[in-house]
Design a protein around this motif. Structure first.
Motif, mmCIF file in Angstrom:
data_model
loop_
_atom_site.group_PDB
_atom_site.id
_atom_site.type_symbol
_atom_site.label_atom_id
_atom_site.label_comp_id
_atom_site.label_asym_id
_atom_site.label_seq_id
_atom_site.Cartn_x
_atom_site.Cartn_y
_atom_site.Cartn_z
ATOM 1 N N LEU A 1 0.832 -1.209 0.000
ATOM 2 C CA LEU A 1 0.000 0.000 0.000
ATOM 3 C C LEU A 1 0.864 1.255 0.000
ATOM 4 C CD1 LEU A 1 -2.817 -0.987 2.541
ATOM 5 C CD2 LEU A 1 -2.879 -1.110 0.052
ATOM 6 N N ASN A 2 1.953 1.238 0.773
ATOM 7 C CA ASN A 2 2.860 2.384 0.780
ATOM 8 C C ASN A 2 3.552 2.563 -0.569
ATOM 9 O OD1 ASN A 2 2.396 3.363 3.330
ATOM 10 N ND2 ASN A 2 3.994 2.151 4.296
ATOM 11 N N LEU A 3 3.892 1.444 -1.216
ATOM 12 C CA LEU A 3 4.477 1.524 -2.557
ATOM 13 C C LEU A 3 3.503 2.219 -3.506
ATOM 14 C CD1 LEU A 3 6.388 -1.259 -4.442
ATOM 15 C CD2 LEU A 3 4.472 -0.135 -5.562
ATOM 16 N N ALA A 4 2.235 1.793 -3.453
ATOM 17 C CA ALA A 4 1.226 2.401 -4.322
ATOM 18 C C ALA A 4 1.025 3.871 -3.974
ATOM 19 C CB ALA A 4 -0.099 1.631 -4.190
ATOM 20 N N TRP A 5 0.991 4.179 -2.681
ATOM 21 C CA TRP A 5 0.789 5.561 -2.226
ATOM 22 C C TRP A 5 1.921 6.461 -2.704
ATOM 23 C CZ3 TRP A 5 -3.222 7.796 0.457
ATOM 24 C CH2 TRP A 5 -3.006 9.074 0.987
ATOM 25 N N ALA A 6 3.169 6.002 -2.539
ATOM 26 C CA ALA A 6 4.313 6.807 -2.965
ATOM 27 C C ALA A 6 4.302 7.016 -4.477
ATOM 28 C CB ALA A 6 5.615 6.131 -2.529
ATOM 29 N N ALA A 7 3.921 5.982 -5.215
ATOM 30 C CA ALA A 7 3.857 6.104 -6.671
ATOM 31 C C ALA A 7 2.813 7.143 -7.084
ATOM 32 C CB ALA A 7 3.541 4.746 -7.297
ATOM 33 N N LEU B 1 10.065 -1.533 8.962
ATOM 34 C CA LEU B 1 11.134 -1.624 7.970
ATOM 35 C C LEU B 1 10.565 -2.090 6.631
ATOM 36 C CD1 LEU B 1 14.118 -1.655 7.101
ATOM 37 C CD2 LEU B 1 14.251 -3.990 7.992
ATOM 38 N N ILE B 2 9.690 -3.099 6.674
ATOM 39 C CA ILE B 2 9.050 -3.582 5.448
ATOM 40 C C ILE B 2 8.133 -2.504 4.880
ATOM 41 C CG2 ILE B 2 7.457 -5.287 4.498
ATOM 42 C CD1 ILE B 2 8.474 -7.242 6.644
ATOM 43 N N ALA B 3 7.322 -1.908 5.760
ATOM 44 C CA ALA B 3 6.333 -0.923 5.300
ATOM 45 C C ALA B 3 7.001 0.314 4.707
ATOM 46 C CB ALA B 3 5.417 -0.535 6.456
ATOM 47 N N PHE B 4 7.982 0.882 5.396
ATOM 48 C CA PHE B 4 8.612 2.114 4.938
ATOM 49 C C PHE B 4 9.643 1.863 3.839
ATOM 50 C CE2 PHE B 4 7.847 4.962 8.920
ATOM 51 C CZ PHE B 4 6.482 4.812 8.709
ATOM 52 N N GLY B 5 10.208 0.648 3.814
ATOM 53 C CA GLY B 5 11.192 0.342 2.787
ATOM 54 C C GLY B 5 10.616 0.360 1.386
ATOM 55 N N CYS B 6 9.296 0.228 1.284
ATOM 56 C CA CYS B 6 8.649 0.226 -0.034
ATOM 57 C C CYS B 6 8.375 1.631 -0.562
ATOM 58 C CB CYS B 6 7.328 -0.551 0.036
ATOM 59 S SG CYS B 6 7.548 -2.320 0.303
ATOM 60 N N LEU B 7 8.492 2.653 0.275
ATOM 61 C CA LEU B 7 8.202 4.017 -0.179
ATOM 62 C C LEU B 7 9.122 4.468 -1.308
ATOM 63 C CD1 LEU B 7 7.447 5.717 3.265
ATOM 64 C CD2 LEU B 7 5.823 5.381 1.393
ATOM 65 N N PRO B 8 10.445 4.370 -1.163
ATOM 66 C CA PRO B 8 11.299 4.807 -2.280
ATOM 67 C C PRO B 8 11.120 3.954 -3.529
ATOM 68 C CG PRO B 8 12.607 3.758 -0.558
ATOM 69 C CD PRO B 8 11.246 3.960 0.004
ATOM 70 N N VAL B 9 10.753 2.680 -3.345
ATOM 71 C CA VAL B 9 10.509 1.818 -4.506
ATOM 72 C C VAL B 9 9.328 2.341 -5.310
ATOM 73 C CG1 VAL B 9 9.951 -0.519 -5.270
ATOM 74 C CG2 VAL B 9 11.465 -0.175 -3.315
ATOM 75 N N GLY B 10 8.259 2.744 -4.600
ATOM 76 C CA GLY B 10 7.091 3.287 -5.279
ATOM 77 C C GLY B 10 7.410 4.556 -6.041
ATOM 78 N N SER B 11 8.196 5.440 -5.428
ATOM 79 C CA SER B 11 8.570 6.685 -6.109
ATOM 80 C C SER B 11 9.398 6.398 -7.349
ATOM 81 C CB SER B 11 9.353 7.580 -5.147
ATOM 82 O OG SER B 11 8.562 7.920 -4.022
ATOM 83 N N ALA B 12 10.328 5.443 -7.245
ATOM 84 C CA ALA B 12 11.171 5.106 -8.385
ATOM 85 C C ALA B 12 10.348 4.502 -9.519
ATOM 86 C CB ALA B 12 12.272 4.137 -7.957
ATOM 87 N N LEU B 13 9.420 3.597 -9.188
ATOM 88 C CA LEU B 13 8.574 2.988 -10.213
ATOM 89 C C LEU B 13 7.712 4.028 -10.909
ATOM 90 C CD1 LEU B 13 7.420 -0.326 -8.476
ATOM 91 C CD2 LEU B 13 8.992 -0.085 -10.408
ATOM 92 N N ALA B 14 7.211 4.994 -10.135
ATOM 93 C CA ALA B 14 6.403 6.059 -10.730
ATOM 94 C C ALA B 14 7.229 6.854 -11.738
ATOM 95 C CB ALA B 14 5.857 6.980 -9.641
ATOM 96 N N GLY B 15 8.494 7.098 -11.408
ATOM 97 C CA GLY B 15 9.346 7.831 -12.330
ATOM 98 C C GLY B 15 9.581 7.078 -13.626
ATOM 99 N N VAL B 16 9.825 5.761 -13.508
ATOM 100 C CA VAL B 16 10.088 4.956 -14.706
ATOM 101 C C VAL B 16 8.836 4.837 -15.566
ATOM 102 C CG1 VAL B 16 10.709 2.662 -15.530
ATOM 103 C CG2 VAL B 16 11.951 3.666 -13.603
ATOM 104 N N ILE B 17 7.722 4.449 -14.937
ATOM 105 C CA ILE B 17 6.477 4.247 -15.697
ATOM 106 C C ILE B 17 5.955 5.574 -16.233
ATOM 107 C CG2 ILE B 17 4.085 3.461 -15.537
ATOM 108 C CD1 ILE B 17 5.025 1.492 -13.373
ATOM 109 N N GLY B 18 5.994 6.602 -15.380
ATOM 110 C CA GLY B 18 5.469 7.895 -15.799
ATOM 111 C C GLY B 18 6.248 8.511 -16.944
#
Length: 428
Positions: free
Chosen positions: A251-257, A372-389
């Motif tokens: 959910l955090n990955l999706a939110w950050a994206a 650690l699991i929950a917050f570790g996904c935040l930068p991943v979501g932002s990075a994926l948004a940059g690539v896909i976007g």
């Protein structure tokens, strides 16, 4: 397995008590300070001529401690009095922010100073947040955890998301040093509020010297690693907690994206073409919605049950991401942001379950591993948004984020207890 009593094992109580009120004041003050300095750090980096690289460096340094120190912060919380730790951490924040404010006022600050300050503040955040989430079960009865956590969520949203950014912007308009200095004073006020909390039992001297009550080894490196493994083993051995940790991470990955893609969608030359002021006002819809949901979450969980509330929260997040992705208009985006406020139901259910299920002497380690699991996904979501976007535009990012929420909705709902104190499916 030793667990804390369930709500059904405790006599009914109707008040949260004066110690919780002081904890609430500390939560409000700390989150207001967080909201101000999270705006002040990147804006000051820009003013110091850091450019995109400088802003990215400061942002990375503020998040890096969650990957580097999260597990050790949980061990520290379990071995020490968590309330004393919170006072020490916020006192340290006062020193860091006060020093930064002084350097800014003297014109001696640069990007390196901000990066170091961000890193030190990030370390403090890992310890303070972990200690904070282990303090609540010791101050309120188990059958009041949902009510207490909903109050804390309301304080966090009001101060961190709604009040902090505009106050930070106003102070930055006067002086960057003033913004950092005011944040230091707020943290100092929280130290005074935390002094009113009664001392917890904490780790006994014998437990601290032996590596904790659940580990007979020494306090050296082997003892530290063994104690950390004990917390990880509990998290991975409880299927409901593990599903929650992985689900919240997704959910955090999706939110950050989504929040990385929204400015591209809403601001010129995006399709909505909103001004910065209009975009900021629109984002307030999510904060207002979250505040309302946080105030209603405890009675909603009591009447509807935790499982239904979990499903409602996940449905709100999915709709909030999918709707503007499918039909990008200002009205639809406003409705979608309002729907995302239902995520507070997810937070209250998952946090209350963790606090009620994990033994107190393990709560710090399990909480830090979980986050650690929950917050570790935040930068991943932002990075994926940059690539896909960059290849397909912002709308596919929102649609894919909504699909991620839908994918984790089934396991998170199935593994949620229908009612507080009920049996969780296949939980160990």
């Amino acid at each position: 397995m030793t667990t804390t009593p369930l709500a059904s094992d405790s006599p009914p109580t109707t008040t949260l008590g004066r110690p919780f009120v002081w904890l609430w004041h500390a939560c409000a003050g700390s989150n207001l300070a967080d909201g101000i300095y999270q705006v002040a750090l990147p804006v000051t980096a820009v003013h110091l001529g850091g450019g995109a690289g400088g802003v990215a460096l400061v942002a990375a340094m503020s998040r890096a401690p969650w990957l580097l120190f999260a597990l050790f912060s949980g061990l520290l919380v379990d071995r020490c009095d968590e309330r004393r730790l919170m006072r020490i951490v916020n006192s340290g924040r006062v020193v860091v922010l006060g020093t930064t404010a002084l350097l800014l006022a003297l014109g001696r600050a640069d990007i390196a100073v901000l990066a170091v300050a961000a890193f030190l503040l990030g370390i403090g955040e890992t310890v303070f947040d972990t200690a904070f989430h282990t303090t609540t079960p010791g101050l309120v009865a188990p059958n009041q955890l949902e009510r207490a956590n909903s109050r804390l969520q309301a304080a966090e949203i009001t101060t961190n998301q709604m009040a902090g950014p505009p106050v930070g912007g106003m102070l930055l308009g006067l002086s960057a040093g003033l913004a950092f200095g005011a944040t230091a004073l707020l943290y100092l006020a929280t130290v005074l509020a935390l002094l009113a909390l009664p001392a917890s039992g904490g780790a006994s001297p014998a437990a601290s010297a032996s590596g904790g009550p659940d580990h007979p080894g020494g306090a050296g490196r082997a003892g530290v690693l063994a104690d950390i493994r004990t917390g990880l083993a509990f998290l991975f051995g409880n299927r409901t907690l593990l599903v929650y940790a992985l689900g919240v991470g997704a959910l955090n990955l999706a939110w950050a994206a989504v929040y990385a893609a929204l400015p591209v969608l809403a601001l010129p030359p995006g399709p909505l073409g909103l001004s910065s002021a209009s975009y900021g006002s629109l984002l307030m819809v999510a904060g207002v919605s979250g505040l309302v949901v946080s105030l209603l979450s405890a009675p909603a969980i009591s009447r509807l049950g935790a499982r239904l509330c979990m499903a409602l929260g996940l449905a709100g997040m999915a709709a909030g991401f999918l709707l503007p992705g499918v039909r990008p208009t200002v009205a639809v985006l406003g409705v979608g942001l309002g729907c995302t406020g239902l995520l507070i139901l997810i937070n209250v259910v998952t946090v209350s379950y963790r606090q009620r299920t994990v033994p107190q002497h393990l709560l710090g380690r399990v909480t830090s591993a979980y986050r650690l699991i929950a917050f570790g996904c935040l930068p991943v979501g932002s990075a994926l948004a940059g690539v896909i976007g960059s290849h397909f535009g912002p709308r596919p990012v929102l649609v894919l984020a909504g699909c991620v929420v839908c994918a984790v909705a089934v396991p998170m709902t199935v593994y949620t207890r229908p009612a507080v104190g009920g049996a969780a499916p296949q939980a160990s």
